[in-house]
Design a protein around this motif. Structure first.
Motif: not given
Length: 865
Positions: A16-17, A43, A45, A58, A60, A62, A81, A114
């Protein structure tokens, strides 16, 4: 989050980011520590990547953050997602616009997905169109939806690479892809209802073209040139070759490896060079490079992709030319120790060639490169000579030096030269060479006598004398010397250049005399010097000649009288500040010029009476009026000017002075200027009267011409015999008739062939279209001179005569057919007055032509008409 890479997800890792959240290997997301949410939405990624294929995906995620009191202490689960659900659902269906409901039946806020990139291999063989993926919205169960895509490859160039079924949402590729042409495409998918209203927000679709190994490596140059010094150690860098592959450089398809295929020649070893397989650097791998044995190597280099796999990779070749450069490892040596040579006949001139000196050099380039690191010759000279007499030059063949004369040698001074020539290296020999660095040789040069040209010992010769010496005066003797002491030769003299033809020269002894008077003021004199050129030639074989220049400096004498300027001037008729400035000039030079003396002559006496002259300085004076008034006109004023020469010369110059009336500014008026030209008041008045008379005559002539032109139109017309219209044929335009007037019988108007009906005609009655029988009237005889009366009377008289002429044809006059007459060739038309009851047949009227067409229409139709 769930992910499926179609390979069992072995080794797939998640990242994850955010440092606050992590993902386990089974896809479970959890908080790494206690987190305080700063907003109602978070949010993240999430990245799934495969370490083996280096593929990355990748998505996304939320999170909606809600307060605990609103949901009975249960946090809502964040909507996640899952790329696997987007890419690899059954039937490859993507649901980018799915809707979710919460447990209490409330519809959550719609969120976009996405979409992971869609990979398409290049160079696919089809069949086309080939389905890539199906896109659908879960609203298609409620309403009819139409799908479309936009972007480069769809509705932008290149057009129609991708298409989509608007009903089912299936997306297709329509032709093979080329990654080298375009590596990726960015499209947008749209969903609208049947009315074109947007149902869902557009989503982004990324399509990547998977690279295939379909391009060979290409070298930047087909031929590479490099160099390496002879004797270089192993590992010395030579050059770099570079090949580029258009395929993806991050895969094996674009990874190029190099190798050497062949080496020519294979001496002293078949592997003298090696190449770095990745960088393409070529270096030496063995010792023994010798330029005297092998000067150049040709190496074939091969570049192969697929990391150099010869079984699967594509290859290409290039040529590397490696030149072995020379180093100073051989000293120069002469091929012979003694050289004897007789110099040619040109030995008396600089640059004349003498013996060739050859060195035996295995390393010939070192000798040839004299100015660099090579050898250069040195000469040891005998007593009395120096290095300025001889030099060396490079002939066409290598390893040779041509000795030449750097300065002229004289047979009368030295008939032979003995030299010692030494050649040595300017730079030291390469390390490890145990040999002498120099070599010597003896050179003997014999000089052959040639006929040399005579020369003038004093060139240019300058003499000084006064100008004006008489013709035949001996000026000087300009003789030449023949350097050939051992040859009995005679020298002859002649003129080569004498611009003014003032001089003569004795052909045997060179004595120069004057042929004309020398004038310092001539145009041929430059800075008081006259220059002439003479030729001295011997009688040798072949003859030789030399030139000499004689310069004569002429001393000025007082032989030119002074002159005055200007020659013309003007002055006012009354004395004022208006004076005439006079300048004296003299063609001589100092001391035969100024200061000058100006004076007026005593004869005639009117000169000194009317004029006065005042000297300003040595060269200038002023001329002005002595009296208070002088009548306007042109006066010749003589002035005597004398120079300061010894003896002095004088000259009387006449200045033409115009005396005229002046205005308040001291300038001559217009009338005054005319008067000053030599005309008095009476002459001016006479000229003005003549001009007025001339203008009056011109005006009267114009008025007379106008009046004469007017009278020509009003008074009687006098006809000149040449202008008499009766003697000329005048052609007038004739008005033609209509269509009906063109079709008629002219025979009815012509004179009948017989005269019986005329003779039997009742007296007093005749047809005007017939020629009567009887005497013809006589017209009055036309006078030779023009008719003196009015031209109108003349015309009326002729008209009356023509009207009363019974023999005049009727063709030009009006014909009256009021009387039929008897014996008419046209026949009788009395039947037209018949009042019959209708038995008459009028159809024959149709045969009479267009003139009777209306009559035929009226009577020829019968009773029905």
């Amino acid at each position: 989050v769930k992910f499926n890479n179609c390979a069992g997800n072995k080794g797939v890792r998640y990242e994850t980011n955010s440092l606050d959240f992590k993902v386990r290997a089974d896809g479970t997301m959890y908080a790494a520590h206690q987190v305080q949410m700063p907003s109602k939405q978070l949010i993240l990624m999430v990245t799934a990547w495969d370490p083996q294929t280096l593929g990355r995906w990748e998505a996304i995620v939320r999170f909606l953050v809600a307060e605990k009191s609103q949901h009975n202490g249960h946090k809502p689960k964040g909507r996640k997602t899952m790329p696997g659900e987007l890419v690899q659902q059954q039937s490859d269906t993507l649901l980018p616009w799915r809707q979710h409901q919460s447990a209490n039946g409330l519809r959550r806020q719609k969120r976009d997905w996405v979409i992971p990139p869609i990979n398409v291999p290049e160079n696919s063989r089809g069949p086309f169109p080939q389905q890539l993926v199906r896109i659908r919205s879960d609203k298609d169960k409620e309403i009819h939806i139409r799908y479309s895509i936009t972007g480069v490859g769809a509705d932008q160039p290149p057009m129609e690479v991708f298409s989509i079924d608007p009903v089912s949402g299936r997306m297709y590729v329509t032709r093979p892809m080329d990654r080298e042409e375009r590596a990726s495409y960015h499209l947008r998918a749209h969903a609208v209802d049947m009315n074109g209203n947007k149902v869902e927000n557009p989503i982004d679709l990324y399509i990547y073209v998977i690279d295939m190994n379909d391009n060979r490596p290409e070298f930047i140059n087909q031929v590479y040139n490099g160099s390496v010094d002879e004797g270089s150690k192993p590992g010395t860098y030579v050059m770099t070759v570079t090949a580029n592959d258009a395929d993806d450089s991050t895969t094996a398809n674009g990874m190029v490896r190099y190798r050497i295929v062949t080496q020519t020649p294979q001496s002293p070893s078949q592997n003298m060079f090696t190449i770095n397989s990745e960088t393409g650097d070529i270096v030496t791998v063995a010792a023994g490079l010798d330029r005297e044995k092998v000067q150049q190597y040709i190496v074939i280099v091969q570049a192969t992709d697929m990391e150099g796999n010869l079984n699967y990779g594509l290859s290409n070749t290039a040529t590397a030319i490696i030149t072995v450069t020379d180093v100073n490892d051989n000293p120069p040596e002469f091929t012979t120790s003694t050289v004897r040579r007789c110099s040619p006949l040109c030995a008396g001139f600089p640059g004349c060639m003498s013996p060739r000196i050859q060195s035996s050099l295995p390393n010939g380039v070192a000798w040839k490169q004299k100015a660099g690191r090579s050898g250069t010759p040195h000469t040891t000279y005998p007593r009395g000579l120096s290095h300025s007499h001889f030099g060396f030059s490079q002939p066409r063949r290598p390893r040779e030096k041509m000795q030449h004369f750097a300065a002229a040698v004289d047979y009368e001074m030295n008939r032979a030269f003995m030299l010692t020539v030494m050649v040595s290296n300017q730079a030291p020999l390469a390390s490890g060479i145990q040999m002498s660095f120099q070599s010597t040789a003896g050179v003997t040069i014999s000089v052959t006598d040639v006929n040399e040209a005579p020369y003038f010992p004093t060139n240019h010769k300058l003499i000084r004398l006064e100008e004006g010496v008489p013709t035949g005066t001996v000026l000087t003797t300009f003789s030449a010397v023949d350097p050939d002491r051992f040859m009995q030769q005679a020298v002859r003299y002649s003129k080569l250049s004498d611009p003014a033809n003032w001089l003569n020269i004795n052909a045997t002894n060179g004595q120069i005399t004057t042929a004309a008077v020398l004038d310092r003021e001539s145009d041929y004199i430059k800075n008081n010097v006259y220059e002439a050129t003479f030729l001295a030639a011997d009688n040798g074989i072949p003859p030789a000649s030399g030139t000499g220049t004689l310069q004569i400096y002429l001393i000025d004498i007082n032989d030119n009288a002074p002159e005055l300027l200007p020659k013309e001037a003007q002055i006012c008729e009354k004395p004022n500040l208006n004076v005439i400035n006079i300048t004296a000039t003299d063609a001589d030079i100092d001391p035969n010029v100024g200061p000058f003396v100006f004076e007026l002559p005593s004869v005639p006496s009117a000169v000194r009476k009317n004029w006065t002259i005042t000297r300003l300085n040595g060269d200038y004076a002023q001329l002005s009026l002595r009296i208070m008034y002088l009548e306007a006109g042109v006066y010749d004023v003589p002035i005597i000017v004398t120079d300061s020469g010894n003896p002095p010369l004088y000259n009387t110059s006449v200045i033409k002075v115009k005396v005229c009336p002046c205005d308040e500014n001291g300038d001559c008026t217009t009338i005054g200027a005319v008067a000053a030209a030599g005309l008095g008041t009476g002459a001016i008045i006479a000229i003005l009267i003549c001009i007025i008379i001339l203008l009056t005559m011109v005006l009267l002539f114009v008025v007379w011409m106008k009046r004469r032109e007017k009278e020509r139109h009003t008074k009687q017309l006098l006809i000149d015999p040449e202008d008499d219209v009766r003697d000329n044929i005048l052609k007038y335009d004739e008005e033609g008739g209509g269509e009906e007037d063109q079709d008629y019988d002219l025979s009815q108007l012509q004179q009948p062939e017989t005269m019986d009906h005329v003779l039997n005609k009742t007296p007093g009655v005749r047809r005007v279209d017939e020629r009567p029988i009887g005497a013809e009237p006589q017209y009055p005889i036309r006078p030779v001179i023009p008719h003196p009366g009015d031209i109108g009377d003349f015309i009326n008289e002729g008209l009356r005569a023509a009207d009363n002429d019974p023999t005049a044809p009727p063709y030009d006059s009006l014909l009256v057919f009021d009387y039929e007459g008897s014996g008419s060739t046209a026949g009788s038309v009395s039947s037209l007055n018949s009042s019959s009851s209708g038995d008459q047949d009028y159809d024959y009227l149709n045969d009479w032509g267009p003139r009777f067409k209306k009559l035929a229409d009226m009577y020829g139709g019968g009773e029905e008409d």
